[in-house]
Design an enzyme around this catalytic site. Structure first.
Site, PDB file in Angstrom:
ATOM      1  N   GLU A   1       5.359 -12.203  13.879  1.00 37.84           N
ATOM      2  CA  GLU A   1       3.931 -12.140  13.524  1.00 37.84           C
ATOM      3  C   GLU A   1       3.211 -13.485  13.568  1.00 37.84           C
ATOM      4  OE1 GLU A   1       3.478 -10.006   9.826  1.00 37.84           O
ATOM      5  OE2 GLU A   1       3.503  -8.089  10.888  1.00 37.84           O
TER       6      GLU A   1
ATOM      7  N   GLN B   1       0.777  -1.246   0.000  1.00 42.54           N
ATOM      8  CA  GLN B   1       0.000   0.000   0.000  1.00 42.54           C
ATOM      9  C   GLN B   1       0.810   1.299   0.000  1.00 42.54           C
ATOM     10  OE1 GLN B   1      -2.192  -2.138   3.359  1.00 42.54           O
ATOM     11  NE2 GLN B   1      -3.800  -0.851   2.527  1.00 42.54           N
TER      12      GLN B   1
ATOM     13  N   TRP C   1       6.429  -0.045  10.881  1.00 40.10           N
ATOM     14  CA  TRP C   1       7.541   0.258  11.808  1.00 40.10           C
ATOM     15  C   TRP C   1       8.872   0.189  11.078  1.00 40.10           C
ATOM     16  CZ3 TRP C   1      10.344  -3.855  14.970  1.00 40.10           C
ATOM     17  CH2 TRP C   1      10.338  -5.097  14.318  1.00 40.10           C
TER      18      TRP C   1
HETATM   19  C1  BGC Z   1       6.771  -8.341   8.751  1.00 40.16           C
HETATM   20  C2  BGC Z   1       6.617  -7.037   9.492  1.00 40.16           C
HETATM   21  C3  BGC Z   1       6.879  -5.897   8.535  1.00 40.16           C
HETATM   22  C4  BGC Z   1       5.999  -6.000   7.302  1.00 40.16           C
HETATM   23  C5  BGC Z   1       6.342  -4.957   6.265  1.00 40.16           C
HETATM   24  C6  BGC Z   1       5.855  -8.360   7.547  1.00 40.16           C
HETATM   25  O1  BGC Z   1       6.034  -9.533   6.830  1.00 40.16           O
HETATM   26  O2  BGC Z   1       6.473  -9.427   9.592  1.00 40.16           O
HETATM   27  O3  BGC Z   1       7.513  -6.972  10.578  1.00 40.16           O
HETATM   28  O4  BGC Z   1       6.661  -4.691   9.167  1.00 40.16           O
HETATM   29  O5  BGC Z   1       6.165  -7.258   6.705  1.00 40.16           O
HETATM   30  O6  BGC Z   1       7.662  -5.077   5.848  1.00 40.16           O
END
Ligand code: BGC
Length: 762
Positions: free
Chosen positions: A472, A325, A330
């Site tokens: 995540e 997007q 972060w």
């Molecule tokens: C990661 C995040 C990251 C996002 C964008 C995800 O796959 O787990 O830490 O902020 O991608 O890069």
């Protein structure tokens, strides 16, 4: 020529070259070979390519939410579209050709190719070169040089292609195309956000011609006679703007076009702009050409992904495509900002100003969920309101959508922004920034944390429950160590500012946001009693409550054998990692990367050794963090292993472009930015130390002879050279002043140059 792998070559360390054409690599090559300037990104496709080849020119500040779910940047009409035909042969790369070579010149962002096409009566050689001007952000230039080895007739079709590759629904509509005699101009509107986008094509030297409109392409057609071995040079400009950049986009386009003297002048100006950038950001690695070119490749992509014209976010895929997007995560503060902080603090400030501009969005999000202060968006676009959809992936086994709580539980984004503010102020001492923006953001973040913690009376402590750390794959966890420590640091620093910053300024901001004494006493209480997981008897810190009770799978990759379907989602709610200790990415190690001074070396080493084998590194953010921490801990070989992995993610396309049916291709911008940090903050140990001095503590991998980089110390550019035997630091200002730094824990003061001989460095 040296091979880097997967057909990528370099000659001098300043360019990447590929001499085979593979149509199926269009997604990856289009990203790797792209040109851009932080205002727009133009994919590394060929002038004859159409939307099926993922042609894209993505423009900042053109967000549109056409399908009601995905707010994305717009891909604008392609005014570089051009085709050539000779003797009934299309000169396109899907046709037979020889001597193909494509390259990206990193020194000035030139992308292009050359190929020779056999035609009925001989051969025709085509050379294409294009760039997005770093000096004039709205302008792209393209040159073709066409040479036939025999007299022949060349048919040229050049114009604007309005059929666009959009990831989720069509964003631009109502194309209004007009012929301005020297090129076409198109105007269109975004579907939902109603932004006007204008694109102008300007061609030199051909005028006149015959208009041809086909398949959404508005073209001018000429037949030109080529003389034997006499090159024909055709230049073209593409100028882009939107109603978010100019009140009268169309007249702005004409003015910008008129200000370009010639293709050569534009190119020269672009080169000078790049020279100035490289004088700040280049890292020179002696002894390994592959690391050298890959480092420049990543730095180049970090630069072109960063909006430098106004405070806007750095997209997680930069401006390479619509995935993620075009919005900030972060990633922006933790991965992209350090390079700017130490080499171009003005840019670091601009990124933080973007966070200030989106403070109201963060306040709105906090209120929506029943909290106070600033709960920053997990995915942040123009306004800072949350644009992360509730549903990202689907469960491929049941075909049902998965509710991920990135937007609700990944609360560390707010203290991560506080962390960046603190580092910015620590390095720059920019009080003006703090007065205008920094303090207010810190207070609002503290407010959010204070409203988000829960007090457990029986334990007499505050906790942060129902969160998601950087890893995540584990959602809905309590007391994620990273989140708790980050929140604690944000509160502690806020209280420090309240105590030490100029009271007048503090009171002004307090009044502005109505910050009461009772809130501040609460912050004191929380800072004293927030639960911070400590090392257990074995010296290990638990990633979140109950983590050590989960199944331990080592090495983490063993867990993949449990997949029932290759595209299954690994995480919440019942993916294969959820009930194990397998991490998606650095989490505890992430904590060490940001707060090394809170832990002793043994603890960090022990925890690194525990968590690393349990980490899948399935986020492109993970290897660089491991490299940085391992290097600081003196584990040079381990650091270099992760460094190499991070370095090659985009250059050798080691990550998936599609996951669980979702397109996640494009450049990994955080990792691009982290390259600078891995080398300088990792291997060279660059930091602003506790006693406010710049510090260096180098450990060089044996693969390198030396590293040279540039950094601002007290606002003055310095050139730092580190080899295994020697360190030299040169003050690059005209009238050098005294510089004091901490070198391997020893205080060194010098005026213009410092040089030391070392017997042997690790
Ligand atoms: C990661 C995040 C990251 C996002 C964008 C995800 O796959 O787990 O830490 O902020 O991608 O890069």
């Amino acid at each position: 020529m040296q091979s880097i792998g997967k057909g990528i070559l370099t000659q001098t360390g300043w360019e990447i070259i590929k001499n085979s054409y593979e149509a199926k690599q269009a997604i990856n090559d289009g990203s790797s070979f792209m040109t851009g300037n932080g205002y727009l990104g133009y994919r590394g496709t060929f002038a004859h390519d159409s939307s099926e080849a993922y042609v894209g020119c993505f423009v900042t500040d053109t967000w549109d939410n056409a399908d009601g779910k995905w707010e994305e940047l717009s891909n604008v009409p392609n005014a570089l579209f051009t085709t050539f035909h000779v003797e009934g042969h299309d000169l396109t790369l899907t046709q037979p050709h020889q001597d193909f070579e494509r390259s990206l010149d990193l020194s000035q962002g030139l992308t292009g190719y050359q190929a020779t096409f056999p035609v009925s009566a001989g051969t025709v050689t085509l050379k294409e070169e294009k760039f997005a001007s770093l000096a004039q952000h709205h302008v792209l230039g393209m040159r073709h040089v066409i040479t036939a080895d025999h007299p022949t007739v060349l048919v040229i079709e050049s114009g604007i292609d309005t059929v666009l590759w959009d990831l989720n629904q069509q964003h631009l509509r109502g194309f209004d195309v007009k012929d301005t005699a020297r090129g076409f101009e198109v105007q269109a509107q975004t579907s939902q956000s109603n932004i006007q986008v204008n694109v102008l094509e300007r061609r030199y030297p051909l005028e006149g011609g015959q208009v041809v409109v086909k398949e959404g392409k508005h073209l001018m057609r000429w037949e030109v006679t080529l003389k034997e071995n006499e090159p024909l040079i055709l230049d073209k400009l593409m100028v882009v703007t939107s109603s978010n950049d100019h009140e009268h986009p169309s007249s702005a386009l004409s003015q910008m076009e008129a200000s370009v003297e010639s293709y050569d002048a534009l190119k020269q100006e672009n080169k000078l702009a790049w020279d100035a950038y490289w004088a700040r950001f280049d890292i020179i690695i002696e002894g390994n050409l592959s690391d050298q070119v890959a480092t420049r490749f990543n730095t180049y992509h970090a630069i072109i992904a960063t909006p430098m014209h106004k405070p806007l976010p750095i997209g997680a895929r930069g401006l390479s495509c619509q995935a993620y997007q075009g919005a900030a995560f972060w990633d922006q503060e933790i991965y992209n900002t350090p390079m700017y902080l130490f080499s171009y603090p003005k840019q670091a400030r601009m990124l933080l100003e973007y966070r200030y501009q989106t403070l109201d969005g963060a306040r709105k999000k906090a209120r929506k969920h029943g909290y106070e202060g600033a709960f920053y968006a997990w995915i942040s676009g123009k306004t800072g309101e949350e644009i992360c959809p509730d549903f990202f992936f689907k469960d491929v086994l049941s075909d049902r959508p998965i509710r991920n709580h990135f937007n609700l539980w990944q609360i560390h984004i707010s203290p991560d922004i506080a962390y960046s503010i603190v580092r910015y102020y620590e390095v720059t001492q920019d009080e003006d920034f703090m007065r205008l923006y920094g303090l207010e953001m810190m207070f609002e973040i503290a407010r959010f944390i204070a409203s988000r913690v829960v007090f457990k009376p029986r334990l007499n402590r505050y906790e942060l429950t129902q969160v998601q750390g950087p890893d995540e794959y584990h959602e809905n966890v309590d007391n994620n160590a990273f989140t708790n420590y980050q929140s604690h640091a944000a509160l502690k620093e806020t209280l420090r500012y309240l105590e030490h910053f100029n009271p007048e300024d503090i009171n002004k901001v307090r009044q502005q946001i109505n910050l009461g004494d009772h809130e501040i006493s609460l912050w004191h209480d929380i800072t004293n009693k927030l639960y911070l997981p400590k090392p257990n008897q074995e010296g290990l810190i638990e990633q979140f409550d109950g983590f050590f009770n989960l199944e331990s799978v080592v090495p983490a990759h063993e867990v993949t054998k449990r997949l029932k379907h290759p595209e299954e989602y690994y995480g919440w709610p019942n993916g294969i990692t959820v009930f194990t200790q397998c991490n998606k990415q650095a989490d505890m190690v992430q904590l060490f990367s940001l707060h090394p001074s809170l832990f002793n070396r043994d603890t960090m080493r022990m925890n690194y050794a525990y968590y690393e084998p349990r980490t899948l590194h399935f986020s492109s953010l993970s290897p660089s963090t491991h490299a940085l921490v391992a290097a600081r801990l003196g584990m040079v070989e381990e650091a270099y292993r992760h460094f190499k992995k991070a370095l090659m993610i985009d250059l050798l396309n080691t990550n998936e472009a599609v996951s669980g049916g979702t397109f996640i291709g494009g450049m990994h911008t955080a990792n691009n930015g982290a390259t600078w940090a891995m080398i300088t903050q990792g291997f060279l140990g660059l930091k602003r130390s506790h006693n406010h001095l710049y510090a260096l503590n180098p450990v060089l991998p044996k693969e390198w002879k030396s590293v040279t980089f540039f950094t601002d110390i007290q606002g003055v550019r310095h050139k730092i050279y580190v080899s295994h035997e020697e360190i030299s630091i040169l003050n690059l200002s005209q009238s050098p002043m005294e510089t004091t730094i901490l070198l391997n824990e020893e205080t060194i003061t010098f005026r213009s140059q410092y040089q030391s001989q070392k017997q042997s460095r690790a």
